[in-house]
Scaffold this motif. Structure first.
Motif, PDB file in Angstrom:
ATOM      1  N   ASP A 147       0.985  -1.202  -0.069  1.00  8.28           N
ATOM      2  CA  ASP A 147      -0.117  -0.077   0.098  1.00  8.28           C
ATOM      3  C   ASP A 147       0.965   1.319   0.019  1.00  8.28           C
ATOM      4  OD1 ASP A 147       1.100  -0.196   2.473  1.00  8.28           O
ATOM      5  OD2 ASP A 147      -0.686   0.388   3.518  1.00  8.28           O
ATOM      6  N   ALA A 150      -0.704   4.478  -1.038  1.00  9.73           N
ATOM      7  CA  ALA A 150      -1.533   5.285  -0.224  1.00  9.73           C
ATOM      8  C   ALA A 150      -1.004   6.200   0.745  1.00  9.73           C
ATOM      9  CB  ALA A 150      -2.262   4.319   0.520  1.00  9.73           C
ATOM     10  N   THR A 175       1.617  -4.468   4.860  1.00 17.07           N
ATOM     11  CA  THR A 175       1.319  -3.370   4.297  1.00 17.07           C
ATOM     12  C   THR A 175       1.870  -2.134   5.433  1.00 17.07           C
ATOM     13  OG1 THR A 175      -0.864  -3.099   6.030  1.00 17.07           O
ATOM     14  CG2 THR A 175      -1.019  -3.855   3.562  1.00 17.07           C
TER      15      THR A 175
END
Length: 201
Positions: A147, A150, A175
């Protein structure tokens, strides 16, 4: 997943104290770090006997702890619309803002009671480490986390540094979880790691 107890400690395990808090006993993974942080005057309990290890850490709480770690130096008035003079965190936020350790939001608020996110935590600790004059050059490869895209622009370098420095770890699912929150116990452990890092610089 939770932050793991660090394998490196300095003064943390040298004291013979018992916990003042009923919710932090010897079986808790954070026992040494929470009690050392309390003994050093960085953290206070939610009450005289409750620490709240699993409670979320707010933005105001984090800044107040860093303020204590820095020696509680004098500061003026916080320039945020939601930080009123006289609040328990007002001087700490003013100090952190004056020294470039924290930023507010685009609407002029600081949001002191909002839970701190992992990327906000990394960014604030990165700036605090620079304030203390320590090295922040290390970076980990964010692309190894699924991720990584993000992560907000403002926190990319800070998160890469925090993972490289061993302050934050990826989650067990691979993550970074940049928008996830951190508990009071997790933050106490992270700050003990940070203080160990700063002592080496």
């Amino acid at each position: 997943a939770t932050v793991k107890t660090p394998h490196f400690t300095t003064f943390v395990i040298t004291h013979g104290y018992g916990s003042d808090f009923f919710d932090v006993n010897l079986r808790r993974w954070c026992y040494n770090e929470v009690n050392a942080a309390h003994e050093n005057g960085w953290f206070k309990g939610l009450t005289a006997t409750k620490f709240g290890p699993d409670d979320g850490m707010t933005r105001a709480m984090l800044v107040q702890v860093l303020y204590r770690m820095s020696g509680s130096k004098a500061a003026s008035t916080a320039q945020f619309t939601d930080v009123a003079d006289g609040k328990w965190y007002a001087e700490a936020i003013a100090w952190a803002s004056e020294n470039g350790i924290v930023n507010g939001f685009t609407d002029g608020r600081f949001q002191p009671d909002t839970l701190i996110t992992r990327q906000q935590l990394a960014a604030i600790l990165f700036r605090y480490t620079e304030y203390r004059g320590a090295d922040t050059a290390g970076r980990t490869d964010r692309s190894r986390f699924s991720d990584s895209a993000a992560v907000a622009d403002y926190a990319r370098d800070a998160l890469a540094w925090a993972v490289s420095a061993g302050l934050l770890q990826g989650r067990s699912d691979g993550t970074l979880d940049p928008s996830g929150s951190a508990t009071r116990a997790q933050t106490a452990v992270i700050l003990q790691r940070l203080e160990t890092l700063l002592e080496k610089n």
